[in-house]
Every structure is written in C-alpha cells, then in structure tokens.
Scaffold this motif. Structure first.
Motif, PDB file in Angstrom:
ATOM      1  N   GLU A  42      46.207 -55.983   9.934  1.00  0.00           N
ATOM      2  CA  GLU A  42      47.012 -56.438  11.054  1.00  0.00           C
ATOM      3  C   GLU A  42      48.399 -56.835  10.536  1.00  0.00           C
ATOM      4  O   GLU A  42      48.533 -57.376   9.434  1.00  0.00           O
ATOM      5  CB  GLU A  42      46.361 -57.656  11.716  1.00  0.00           C
ATOM      6  CG  GLU A  42      45.020 -57.382  12.381  1.00  0.00           C
ATOM      7  CD  GLU A  42      45.187 -56.727  13.746  1.00  0.00           C
ATOM      8  OE1 GLU A  42      46.338 -56.561  14.188  1.00  0.00           O
ATOM      9  OE2 GLU A  42      44.157 -56.392  14.353  1.00  0.00           O
ATOM     10  N   GLN A  43      49.426 -56.555  11.311  1.00  0.00           N
ATOM     11  CA  GLN A  43      50.752 -57.026  10.930  1.00  0.00           C
ATOM     12  C   GLN A  43      50.839 -58.554  11.063  1.00  0.00           C
ATOM     13  O   GLN A  43      50.316 -59.112  12.030  1.00  0.00           O
ATOM     14  CB  GLN A  43      51.828 -56.373  11.799  1.00  0.00           C
ATOM     15  CG  GLN A  43      52.114 -54.929  11.459  1.00  0.00           C
ATOM     16  CD  GLN A  43      53.376 -54.437  12.129  1.00  0.00           C
ATOM     17  OE1 GLN A  43      54.089 -55.193  12.783  1.00  0.00           O
ATOM     18  NE2 GLN A  43      53.657 -53.156  11.984  1.00  0.00           N
ATOM     19  N   ARG A  45      52.539 -60.840  12.426  1.00  0.00           N
ATOM     20  CA  ARG A  45      53.584 -61.059  13.420  1.00  0.00           C
ATOM     21  C   ARG A  45      53.823 -62.560  13.638  1.00  0.00           C
ATOM     22  O   ARG A  45      52.891 -63.324  13.880  1.00  0.00           O
ATOM     23  CB  ARG A  45      53.205 -60.382  14.730  1.00  0.00           C
ATOM     24  CG  ARG A  45      53.024 -58.870  14.593  1.00  0.00           C
ATOM     25  CD  ARG A  45      52.659 -58.237  15.931  1.00  0.00           C
ATOM     26  NE  ARG A  45      53.677 -58.480  16.938  1.00  0.00           N
ATOM     27  CZ  ARG A  45      54.806 -57.780  17.061  1.00  0.00           C
ATOM     28  NH1 ARG A  45      55.051 -56.787  16.221  1.00  0.00           N
ATOM     29  NH2 ARG A  45      55.679 -58.062  18.008  1.00  0.00           N
ATOM     30  N   GLY A  46      55.107 -62.934  13.538  1.00  0.00           N
ATOM     31  CA  GLY A  46      55.499 -64.316  13.784  1.00  0.00           C
ATOM     32  C   GLY A  46      55.186 -65.279  12.670  1.00  0.00           C
ATOM     33  O   GLY A  46      55.436 -66.489  12.819  1.00  0.00           O
ATOM     34  N   SER A  49      58.727 -66.776  10.835  1.00  0.00           N
ATOM     35  CA  SER A  49      59.810 -67.113  11.758  1.00  0.00           C
ATOM     36  C   SER A  49      60.410 -68.496  11.521  1.00  0.00           C
ATOM     37  O   SER A  49      61.342 -68.885  12.237  1.00  0.00           O
ATOM     38  CB  SER A  49      59.300 -67.039  13.209  1.00  0.00           C
ATOM     39  OG  SER A  49      58.192 -67.902  13.388  1.00  0.00           O
ATOM     40  N   ARG A 101      61.723 -60.057   7.806  1.00  0.00           N
ATOM     41  CA  ARG A 101      61.232 -60.857   8.930  1.00  0.00           C
ATOM     42  C   ARG A 101      61.407 -60.154  10.271  1.00  0.00           C
ATOM     43  O   ARG A 101      60.577 -60.316  11.176  1.00  0.00           O
ATOM     44  CB  ARG A 101      61.944 -62.209   8.939  1.00  0.00           C
ATOM     45  CG  ARG A 101      61.415 -63.190   9.965  1.00  0.00           C
ATOM     46  CD  ARG A 101      62.098 -64.530   9.868  1.00  0.00           C
ATOM     47  NE  ARG A 101      63.514 -64.445  10.243  1.00  0.00           N
ATOM     48  CZ  ARG A 101      64.303 -65.510  10.385  1.00  0.00           C
ATOM     49  NH1 ARG A 101      63.824 -66.724  10.167  1.00  0.00           N
ATOM     50  NH2 ARG A 101      65.573 -65.358  10.718  1.00  0.00           N
ATOM     51  N   TYR A 104      58.460 -58.165  11.617  1.00  0.00           N
ATOM     52  CA  TYR A 104      57.253 -58.890  12.003  1.00  0.00           C
ATOM     53  C   TYR A 104      57.582 -59.960  13.039  1.00  0.00           C
ATOM     54  O   TYR A 104      57.334 -61.153  12.825  1.00  0.00           O
ATOM     55  CB  TYR A 104      56.609 -59.549  10.777  1.00  0.00           C
ATOM     56  CG  TYR A 104      56.212 -58.590   9.689  1.00  0.00           C
ATOM     57  CD1 TYR A 104      55.605 -57.373   9.984  1.00  0.00           C
ATOM     58  CD2 TYR A 104      56.436 -58.909   8.346  1.00  0.00           C
ATOM     59  CE1 TYR A 104      55.230 -56.498   8.974  1.00  0.00           C
ATOM     60  CE2 TYR A 104      56.070 -58.049   7.336  1.00  0.00           C
ATOM     61  CZ  TYR A 104      55.469 -56.838   7.654  1.00  0.00           C
ATOM     62  OH  TYR A 104      55.107 -55.973   6.650  1.00  0.00           O
ATOM     63  N   PRO A 105      58.152 -59.604  14.174  1.00  0.00           N
ATOM     64  CA  PRO A 105      58.508 -60.615  15.176  1.00  0.00           C
ATOM     65  C   PRO A 105      57.261 -61.195  15.835  1.00  0.00           C
ATOM     66  O   PRO A 105      56.178 -60.597  15.814  1.00  0.00           O
ATOM     67  CB  PRO A 105      59.347 -59.816  16.178  1.00  0.00           C
ATOM     68  CG  PRO A 105      58.808 -58.428  16.083  1.00  0.00           C
ATOM     69  CD  PRO A 105      58.441 -58.226  14.646  1.00  0.00           C
ATOM     70  N   GLY A 106      57.440 -62.367  16.423  1.00  0.00           N
ATOM     71  CA  GLY A 106      56.326 -62.991  17.132  1.00  0.00           C
ATOM     72  C   GLY A 106      56.163 -62.403  18.524  1.00  0.00           C
ATOM     73  O   GLY A 106      56.861 -61.474  18.935  1.00  0.00           O
ATOM     74  N   PRO A 109      52.567 -57.598  20.893  1.00  0.00           N
ATOM     75  CA  PRO A 109      53.073 -56.335  20.369  1.00  0.00           C
ATOM     76  C   PRO A 109      53.336 -55.287  21.427  1.00  0.00           C
ATOM     77  O   PRO A 109      53.896 -54.245  21.134  1.00  0.00           O
ATOM     78  CB  PRO A 109      51.961 -55.886  19.417  1.00  0.00           C
ATOM     79  CG  PRO A 109      50.723 -56.519  19.965  1.00  0.00           C
ATOM     80  CD  PRO A 109      51.172 -57.836  20.550  1.00  0.00           C
ATOM     81  N   ARG A 114      50.446 -52.083  16.128  1.00  0.00           N
ATOM     82  CA  ARG A 114      51.211 -52.458  14.945  1.00  0.00           C
ATOM     83  C   ARG A 114      50.247 -52.862  13.830  1.00  0.00           C
ATOM     84  O   ARG A 114      49.639 -53.923  13.881  1.00  0.00           O
ATOM     85  CB  ARG A 114      52.174 -53.602  15.276  1.00  0.00           C
ATOM     86  CG  ARG A 114      53.216 -53.224  16.341  1.00  0.00           C
ATOM     87  CD  ARG A 114      54.207 -54.337  16.566  1.00  0.00           C
ATOM     88  NE  ARG A 114      55.208 -53.975  17.553  1.00  0.00           N
ATOM     89  CZ  ARG A 114      56.335 -53.329  17.287  1.00  0.00           C
ATOM     90  NH1 ARG A 114      56.596 -52.990  16.031  1.00  0.00           N
ATOM     91  NH2 ARG A 114      57.201 -53.027  18.233  1.00  0.00           N
TER      92      ARG A 114
END
Length: 243
Positions: A42-43, A45-46, A49, A101, A104-106, A109, A114
C-alpha cells in the motif's frame, strides 16, 4: 544553548525521527500481489505530511532480509554510501523506489489504485542506486520508509511484518501405497496399448509374408531371360533371308 541544540540536531550520529507507521501489503485483490520475485505494498499516503518533512526530501523504501538484515541496517549518511541491490547478498539490505512527499498525499485515493510493486523493474542494473530489481529469493523480507535530506537521513517509519514470496513447487507422487483403484487406472491403459501394438505388428507381418510369398524377386546374381518379339508390320522376308 540554541547553538548546542542546533549542533546536536546536525550531528550524523543522532537518532532518526520515528514515524509511527509500518508498511503493509496491499489489501486489494490483485493478480500478482505476491509472486516469486515481487510483492505489492500500500502507498504510505499522508504519512509524511508533518512540517519536518519537505517536498525536497527523498523518501526511500528500505528492503531488508528478515533474518538479520533489518537488524543490521544503518542509514547511510552520504549519497555515495546508499546500498544498491548488488550489495544485498553481503549487507542483507538496500534502498529502492525513491519518491517525495508530493507523491504520497493524504485523503482518499479516488478511483485510481495506488500501490507500490517491489521488485518490478527487470531493466535496471543491480549496481544502479534506487534500482527496483526483482527479489532474489522467497525471503522473508521486511521494509520501511526512510526520509533523507542533503545532509543525511532525518526520519524513518517502523519495519513491516515479514513477507514471504511464492515458491515453485515440483509435482511429486503421493506417498504411501497406492490404492487398488489407482493401480487399475494405471494398468488398464497399459494393457490396451500392448494389445493394440501386438495387433498392428501381427497385421504387418502377415501383409509382408503374403506379398513376398506370391512374387518372385530376382537377386542381384540371377540372369533374367527375355523373349524377343517382332511386330507384324516390322517383319520383312527379304530381311530375314539376309541373316
């Protein structure tokens, strides 16, 4: 005091900031989620940040062998010391899949899936820094993310749990004595094949004997006599008297 604090933060031997996140295998039902040389994550994500990580910091995936490699991992202080896949047999770890960064944004998806497929690049050289080379064996492996700035590493996540890849299995006969039904299934086709071959061989011998027995075949040392015939329209009495 502020200067001392700054020097402490810049010291190469300082402990890295710990991000409370552990990489995990993709939960989606994917074809090839686990193969003999790749696995899918899994990416994160967030997870990067917060303010201490900037868009210019490199985020590497550290891959290590679970049997000691992840315990021996030391974050490289210089870019030149970054371990490559070719170092894996000796070091037990290397880094790959460089990102930042912004990748991989929060948030959700959306409709796109992703994931990160580890070991999916067959074209790069194992000597290349960041090469996502196919994994050399079934593992087990552990991974974590490492945030690196120009002056060195500054943050890292937790290690993942163990991941084992698929292994090719050779077909083997079932152990123990075979049942009567299994023996019959194997024996019946063999008997039928033997009967068929015997019938074909018998037919071939009979055909050969019948053909050879009714035809006279001259050998290479035999003389063959042939009668001479003269056709009626070629016969001439005057020609005959001349001989």
């Amino acid at each position: 005091m502020a200067l001392l604090l700054l020097l402490t933060c810049l010291h190469p031997g300082m402990s890295l900031e710990r991000i409370t996140y552990a990489p995990q295998l993709s939960s989606a039902t994917l074809a090839g989620r686990l193969t003999q040389s790749t696995f899918t994550l899994e990416q994160p994500r967030g997870q990067f940040s917060h303010l201490n990580v900037s868009d210019f910091d490199a985020i590497w995936l550290v891959l290590a062998h679970s049997n000691g490699g992840h315990q021996n991992f030391t974050a490289p202080q210089r870019v030149e010391d970054t371990p490559v896949p070719a170092n894996f047999p000796q070091a037990g770890y290397y880094v790959t899949l460089r990102a930042n960064r912004a990748l991989y944004p929060g948030g959700q998806p959306g409709n796109q899936l992703r994931v990160l497929r580890v070991g999916n690049d067959t074209r790069c050289s194992p000597m290349t820094r960041g090469c996502n080379h196919p994994l050399p064996g079934p593992g087990p492996y552990r991974v974590k993310f490492l945030v690196v700035r120009d002056r060195g590493p500054m943050a890292e996540t937790e290690w993942s749990s163990e991941t084992r890849l698929q292994q090719a299995e050779a077909l083997q006969a079932a152990p123990g004595p075979q049942s009567a039904g299994t023996v019959a299934i194997v024996a019946i086709p063999s008997v039928l094949l033997a009967i068929l071959l015997t019938a074909l061989l018998t037919r071939l011998i009979y055909t050969c004997y019948d053909t050879c027995g009714s035809t006279s075949i001259s050998g290479p040392g035999e003389l063959v006599c042939m009668r001479r015939y003269n056709t009626l329209h070629m016969f001439s009495p005057s020609a005959e008297g001349g001989f």
